[in-house]
Design a protein around this motif. Structure first.
Motif, PDB file in Angstrom:
ATOM      1  N   ARG A 251      83.518 -15.939  76.908  1.00 58.99           N
ATOM      2  CA  ARG A 251      82.818 -16.161  75.633  1.00 58.99           C
ATOM      3  C   ARG A 251      82.629 -14.877  74.848  1.00 58.99           C
ATOM      4  NH1 ARG A 251      78.152 -19.775  78.250  1.00 58.99           N
ATOM      5  NH2 ARG A 251      78.459 -18.092  79.766  1.00 58.99           N
TER       6      ARG A 251
ATOM      7  N   SER B 270      88.491 -16.698  71.247  1.00 54.45           N
ATOM      8  CA  SER B 270      89.061 -17.961  71.718  1.00 54.45           C
ATOM      9  C   SER B 270      88.232 -18.630  72.793  1.00 54.45           C
ATOM     10  CB  SER B 270      90.452 -17.700  72.303  1.00 54.45           C
ATOM     11  OG  SER B 270      90.340 -16.850  73.433  1.00 54.45           O
ATOM     12  N   GLY B 271      87.334 -17.882  73.425  1.00 52.40           N
ATOM     13  CA  GLY B 271      86.619 -18.407  74.579  1.00 52.40           C
ATOM     14  C   GLY B 271      87.495 -18.454  75.824  1.00 52.40           C
ATOM     15  N   PHE B 272      88.660 -17.805  75.776  1.00 53.05           N
ATOM     16  CA  PHE B 272      89.632 -17.924  76.874  1.00 53.05           C
ATOM     17  C   PHE B 272      89.875 -16.595  77.587  1.00 53.05           C
ATOM     18  CE2 PHE B 272      94.190 -18.580  78.305  1.00 53.05           C
ATOM     19  CZ  PHE B 272      93.939 -19.624  79.181  1.00 53.05           C
TER      20      PHE B 272
ATOM     21  N   SER C 291      76.401 -22.366  77.911  1.00 51.89           N
ATOM     22  CA  SER C 291      76.026 -22.239  76.505  1.00 51.89           C
ATOM     23  C   SER C 291      74.940 -23.255  76.181  1.00 51.89           C
ATOM     24  CB  SER C 291      77.244 -22.505  75.618  1.00 51.89           C
ATOM     25  OG  SER C 291      78.222 -21.510  75.808  1.00 51.89           O
TER      26      SER C 291
ATOM     27  N   ASP D 213      73.021 -25.705  72.960  1.00 51.11           N
ATOM     28  CA  ASP D 213      73.462 -26.461  71.784  1.00 51.11           C
ATOM     29  C   ASP D 213      73.709 -25.547  70.589  1.00 51.11           C
ATOM     30  OD1 ASP D 213      73.077 -28.568  73.453  1.00 51.11           O
ATOM     31  OD2 ASP D 213      71.630 -29.626  72.196  1.00 51.11           O
TER      32      ASP D 213
ATOM     33  N   ARG E 116      80.544 -22.065  68.809  1.00 50.43           N
ATOM     34  CA  ARG E 116      81.666 -22.480  69.654  1.00 50.43           C
ATOM     35  C   ARG E 116      82.859 -21.551  69.469  1.00 50.43           C
ATOM     36  NH1 ARG E 116      78.160 -24.454  72.780  1.00 50.43           N
ATOM     37  NH2 ARG E 116      77.672 -26.643  72.637  1.00 50.43           N
TER      38      ARG E 116
ATOM     39  N   PRO F 110      89.566 -21.393  69.646  1.00 47.52           N
ATOM     40  CA  PRO F 110      90.791 -21.139  70.437  1.00 47.52           C
ATOM     41  C   PRO F 110      92.073 -21.217  69.615  1.00 47.52           C
ATOM     42  CG  PRO F 110      89.788 -23.266  71.036  1.00 47.52           C
ATOM     43  CD  PRO F 110      88.864 -22.615  70.060  1.00 47.52           C
TER      44      PRO F 110
END
Ligand code: HEC
Ligand code: HEC
Ligand code: HEC
Ligand code: HEC
Ligand code: CA
Ligand code: CA
Lengths: 331, 331
Positions: free
Chosen positions: B54, B58-60, B321, B323, B327, B330
């Motif tokens: 995170r 991308s969160g990847f 995470s 709410d 976000r 990606p």
């Protein structure tokens, strides 16, 4: 042991059931039990394979890239990133408790974990490799050759062994000891009043019809959009792809709700970002029921009690490639 | 303890130095010592951040994507894969023992690990994020908010804390106890005859001029291609990018040779796949010396004795995470 100690030990053993509350046998959700009949050698080998990006064409993507065991066994993005940053078609389900599933994948096209594990390695959009190339890589790494020989007692590595070992490791990825399970096992104060209200609502409004058993799901295929259709952001049609039956269109394997707090975003298209949203949609689309804010919050509070002990193990160290190991093709 | 036992214990303690061989003080390579002055709270927090995708757009992608601690702290591909599968310009050095480096990066443009750690998060070709967005993500995650408050005693997360914690974790990534260090510490049979021949060649032919100290490198910048020019597959010009001096063109930080068995492919452009190749090139280009196959093999055998204990720790579990967590993007 002295005779008096033995007597005391027996007395304690016999009386124990009087003190411990019996598991709540009449609840639709069952306690998760620690895995049984585990082959530890296969687990250790499977763990390494699960973390090894050399099973992918690029040398960059491992099972753990998309089913990150630091993050609830998933990637927490709507659809996965595969080889060359290809966008996947569907949300990655968690591998946690996946051994409890009736079948694997959203549409159940793999019978079990072993059948499943070969899929992503050879999927051009995921790891982009082939089984032959993956086995060639493993056979060129002395550390793996020794470990496969030790575990399987055979001189030759094959894809059956690879998928068996990965599946055996996955069998260990269960998450017992959630607060909800503690409550089921008799610890009455393991749940707050709000969480208990949420659980009652979860039962009384009908969620348990589909989400039940040890995994709170995972044991049937159900239509998504029973009362009202679901406007998916993906073209996936679910179970009908396997059965060829029109009646199975938009049926998906009911996801486990174990650790659901960690497996956002929700649904097969990953379109719901929060549990509040997912619970609201489930109520309306599956049951024709609109929860008010308080009801929704109670159910969400209950769902968060399903987070269990995450798998705990030492990060595996992978044996280095040898001079003869085929090199990855990242670009 | 009884008096006789105490006497024996003292006798043993006093006599111990007589049995244990003293460290070899006149060798150009020093034993790696376990890290000191470590803030354990920062280490645990930094470990989580190191594994947390995170911190990327991308969160990847996490630090561990490119500096994989299962694989010697690097990605084992010539140049790294970054956000959206961008091809990086240069080979990713290992993070193992990077705390021993005189400066960070091939050209030394970061003074230390803390200064380094902010770089990749905001690098569009690596994690593709910004420091503000990364801090916003962390501040939205209750588990992190609590842990930062516990470790730093402050109500607010900032990028200084993030990079301090990551750097503190990296300080623990040293690899003591290699067979070579055991030999340095007096275990005469820790090295085979061939490995000892290799070490003598490594010293006598002049490798130690650049590869010395505890990290067997990492403590100076040196021209790549002293005797003969190196035909790099990358346009990087090294240290001159920092100093602006023409004399520093094609000077790079001498890489550590600790765990070099695991950090293939070699050189700043990742163009050498094997140690055999790298040793051959070093001999010819840096020293004007062509090793025969036996000499080369001995040096390679010696280099493999520099593999130490890899960092061993439980895979961190990351707080989910909330709410309100922004976000990842990606695609
Ligand atoms: C590029 C991302 C990616 C990689 C790599 C990947 N998976 Fe998956 N995985 C997915 C997606 C997406 C699905 C859902 C596919 C579907 O249902 O059609 C899935 C489904 C699964 C399932 C079924 C879970 C369920 O509840 O149905 C299991 C088990 C699984 N993967 C294990 C693995 C293993 C083991 C590996 C490595 C050998 C692996 N995955 C590699 C993305 C990935
Ligand atoms: C008729 C069967 C059925 C009923 C009743 C039902 N569900 Fe579901 N549930 C499903 C199916 C099928 C999915 C997966 C749908 C999809 O991904 O497209 C699902 C998905 C979910 C998810 C998302 C899980 C994830 O990981 O993506 C949550 C949360 C959920 N259900 C909670 C509930 C709650 C709360 C209720 C009661 C209000 C409920 N469900 C009632 C079948 C049902
Ligand atoms: C996309 C790949 C990638 C990611 C992600 C990445 N790095 Fe790096 N790292 C590299 C490359 C490539 C270099 C070399 C760059 C150079 O020298 O110009 C490097 C250099 C380093 C160095 C210097 C080592 C030395 O010997 O000079 C350290 C330390 C480091 N990275 C730590 C980290 C940390 C901590 C993170 C996460 C916050 C991280 N890296 C994320 C690829 C990556
Ligand atoms: C004049 C300084 C110098 C001498 C002498 C020298 N090296 Fe190097 N060595 C370097 C530099 C600088 C690099 C990095 C070059 C690059 O990446 O472009 C390097 C890289 C290496 C590498 C690759 C490490 C990696 O992780 O990429 C190996 C292996 C190596 N040297 C071994 C040796 C051996 C063996 C000798 C003696 C035969 C030797 N070196 C002599 C400066 C030197
Ligand atoms: Ca999900
Ligand atoms: Ca390298």
């Amino acid at each position: 042991m002295k005779r008096s100690q033995i007597a005391l030990a027996i007395a304690c053993a016999l009386s124990a059931p009087l003190f411990a509350a019996a598991p709540a046998a009449d609840e639709p959700i069952e306690v998760i039990r620690p895995p049984q009949n585990i082959n530890l050698g296969m687990v250790e080998l499977g763990k390494k394979l699960y973390f090894d990006p050399r099973l992918s064409k690029s040398g960059f993507i491992s099972c753990n890239s998309c089913h990150n065991l630091s993050m609830g066994g998933t990637d927490n993005i709507p659809t996965s990133i595969g080889d060359k940053w290809q966008q996947g078609p569907i949300n990655a389900p968690t591998v946690l408790n996946s051994s409890l599933n009736v079948a694997q994948f959203w549409d159940g096209r793999a019978a079990d974990l072993k059948a499943q594990a070969g899929g992503p390695i050879a999927n051009p959009g995921e790891m982009g490799f082939t089984h032959t190339l993956a086995v060639n890589v493993l056979e060129s790494i002395p550390g793996y050759v020794r470990e496969f020989a030790q575990v399987f007692g055979s001189g030759k590595i094959d894809i059956e062994q690879v998928t068996s070992a990965i599946a055996e490791f996955e069998k260990t990825l269960v998450t017992p000891n959630s607060r909800f399970d503690q409550w089921l096992l008799g610890k009455a104060d393991a749940l707050t009043a709000q969480e208990q209200v949420g659980y009652q609502l979860f039962k009384s409004s009908g969620c348990v019809a589909c989400h039940n058993g040890a995994a709170v799901g995972g044991n049937s295929f159900q239509k998504m959009g029973v009362v009202e259709p679901y406007k998916a952001t993906s073209p996936a049609e679910g179970r009908s792809a396997v059965t060829g039956q029109d009646i199975d269109r938009f049926s998906f394997k009911v996801p486990t709700l174990r650790n659901v707090e960690m497996t956002y975003p929700y649904f097969h298209d990953g379109a719901a970002n929060t549990l509040t949203e997912a619970v609201d949609i489930m109520g309306r689309l599956q049951l024709g029921r609109t929860f008010n804010a308080e009801e929704n919050a109670s159910i969400v509070a209950f769902l968060k009690t399903l987070t269990g002990d995450q798998p705990s193990f030492t990060l595996p160290i992978l044996a280095p490639s040898s001079d003869s190991t085929p090199r990855p093709k990242p670009f």
